[in-house]
Design an enzyme around this catalytic site. Structure first.
Site, short mmCIF file in Angstrom:
data_model
loop_
_atom_site.label_atom_id
_atom_site.label_comp_id
_atom_site.label_asym_id
_atom_site.label_seq_id
_atom_site.Cartn_x
_atom_site.Cartn_y
_atom_site.Cartn_z
N LYS A 1 -14.24 -25.59 -17.25
CA LYS A 1 -14.22 -24.22 -17.78
C LYS A 1 -13.39 -23.34 -16.86
O LYS A 1 -13.29 -23.68 -15.68
CB LYS A 1 -15.62 -23.64 -17.94
CG LYS A 1 -16.60 -23.78 -16.78
CD LYS A 1 -16.32 -23.28 -15.42
CE LYS A 1 -16.07 -21.81 -15.19
NZ LYS A 1 -15.89 -21.49 -13.73
N TYR B 1 -19.91 -17.79 -18.44
CA TYR B 1 -21.30 -18.28 -18.49
C TYR B 1 -22.21 -17.29 -19.23
O TYR B 1 -23.12 -17.69 -19.96
CB TYR B 1 -21.86 -18.48 -17.08
CG TYR B 1 -21.26 -19.65 -16.35
CD1 TYR B 1 -21.79 -20.93 -16.49
CD2 TYR B 1 -20.18 -19.50 -15.49
CE1 TYR B 1 -21.25 -22.01 -15.82
CE2 TYR B 1 -19.63 -20.56 -14.82
CZ TYR B 1 -20.17 -21.82 -14.97
OH TYR B 1 -19.63 -22.89 -14.31
#
Ligand code: NAD
Length: 364
Positions: free
Chosen positions: A135, A221
């Site tokens: 990510k 997140y």
């Protein structure tokens, strides 16, 4: 030859597809029973590979560290000794494509600066390897779409390093929120960030390499957390930002605040920062509340439901994540965190940056 009538043809197709299925299942069971572990090559031997992924690969059951891709010969030497990696399984960024000929490597795990994710994902898929990409998936949603399309074309599986989907506190939050165990979620607030004290010349602070600052690195997140708690996709976003250290964060965002509109009407706020130590997810529902704090790290999560501890054990998230993907490869099954999941977050990130520019609500 006697023509096959409708009924017997259908029963033939049924029987043959059962036979084909049994054969496939047989092969899979044989592979699992033979204890064949998938070989993973880590691309980029920086902090996350060294501190988390390589140690986790000593605990995995379905995969192991089989290869290395690095631009630094000294690291290749050190790692090959430490992890017993043969010379033939070590590549650099130039000769990486030769990995196509290496049967020891089934999965390539991209752990590079964000600007390199697209190139190495596509090169890995074209080399016939399944891919895990860290990510944030790429610099923007357009790059994510290209990566998904190229992996599909190459018939390779693509997964994003979203380790929390394999983590039990997070799975509990998904259950509570998505199944409305305490009623509908009415309010969700989340933040993620840390106080950046690292190298002022690091790639994370260079827009061309990182795509952006704390939003891309940490905010992702909180965006994920909102999406997996609600089990819905956001429609629009409005964002503002704050910069207290413009000399350090010359090219990238420092702190961003946003509000997300979801179809179910929950009031969702989030924030990301390179100047605040945040890492929480607070959820209010019609009949109570639940929270994770810490919510997003890998040093141990903690949670409460209506003020009472969740009392759930912590696990090695990276080992669980990689073992799951190895099983997906064995079964030729899409990961629960495929490229499409990375794309959904990047669409939100793109809209947050658009909102900072326009000062308005932006559709996602
Ligand atoms: P890092 O800076 O520690 O490592 C990056 C690696 O890339 C280094 O080995 C470096 O040598 C190599 N590299 C190759 N070309 C480079 C270039 N042009 N400039 C800079 N470095 C170059 O970074 P990291 O913390 O390991 O992060 C790597 C990726 O992993 C990022 O996408 C990051 O977001 C992700 N990450 C994920 C988690 C997680 O919990 N899932 C945690 C940390 C990092």
């Amino acid at each position: 030859m006697k023509p096959v009538n409708h009924l017997s043809r259908r029963s033939f197709i049924q029987k043959s597809s059962i036979a084909a299925g049994a054969l496939m299942l047989g092969n899979t069971i044989a592979a699992l029973a033979a204890g064949k572990k998938m070989g993973i090559a880590l691309v980029g031997l920086g902090g996350y590979s060294r501190g988390q992924l390589a140690p986790a690969l000593l605990q995995t059951k379905n995969c192991y560290l089989a290869g290395l891709v690095t631009g630094t010969p000294a690291k290749a030497e050190e790692w090959s000794k430490k992890y017993n990696i043969p010379q033939k399984n070590i590549y650099n960024y130039q000769n990486f494509d030769e990995i196509a000929k290496n049967p020891d490597i089934d999965i390539v795990y991209i752990v590079l600066p964000v600007s390199m994710h697209k190139e190495f994902t596509i090169r890995a898929a074209k080399a016939g390897k399944h891919v895990i990409c860290e990510k944030p998936m790429a610099l923007n949603a357009a790059e994510c779409r290209e990566m998904i399309a190229e992996c599909k074309k190459a018939k390779r599986l693509l997964s994003i390093g979203y380790r929390l989907h394999f983590e039990p506190h997070t799975q509990e939050v998904m259950r509570l929120g998505q199944k409305k165990i305490l009623g509908k979620v009415t309010k969700l607030d989340t933040g993620n960030g840390f106080t950046y004290g690292g190298d002022p010349n690091a790639w994370r602070l260079k827009k061309a390499l990182s795509g952006g600052g704390a939003l891309m690195d940490m905010g992702i997140y909180s965006i994920q957390g909102s999406r997996y708690t609600l089990g819905e996709e956001p429609i629009a976003v409005k964002a503002t930002q704050e910069k207290t250290k413009p000399e350090l964060f010359k090219e990238v965002d420092e702190t961003i605040f946003w509000e997300l509109k979801f179809p179910g009407g929950a009031k969702v706020t989030g924030k990301s920062s390179y100047n605040n130590n945040w890492g929480y997810l607070h959820v209010t529902t019609e009949k109570g509340n639940f929270e994770l704090d810490p919510a997003f790290g890998y040093g141990g999560l903690d949670g409460k439901v209506n003020g009472k501890p969740m009392d759930i054990p912590n696990i090695n998230q990276q080992a669980a994540q990689m073992d799951d993907f190895a099983t997906c490869v064995t079964l030729n099954k899409q990961s629960r965190v495929p490229g499409e999941e990375g794309l959904k977050d990047m669409k939100v990130v793109d809209a947050i940056y658009r909102s900072l520019d326009s000062g308005k609500w932006e559709n996602i």
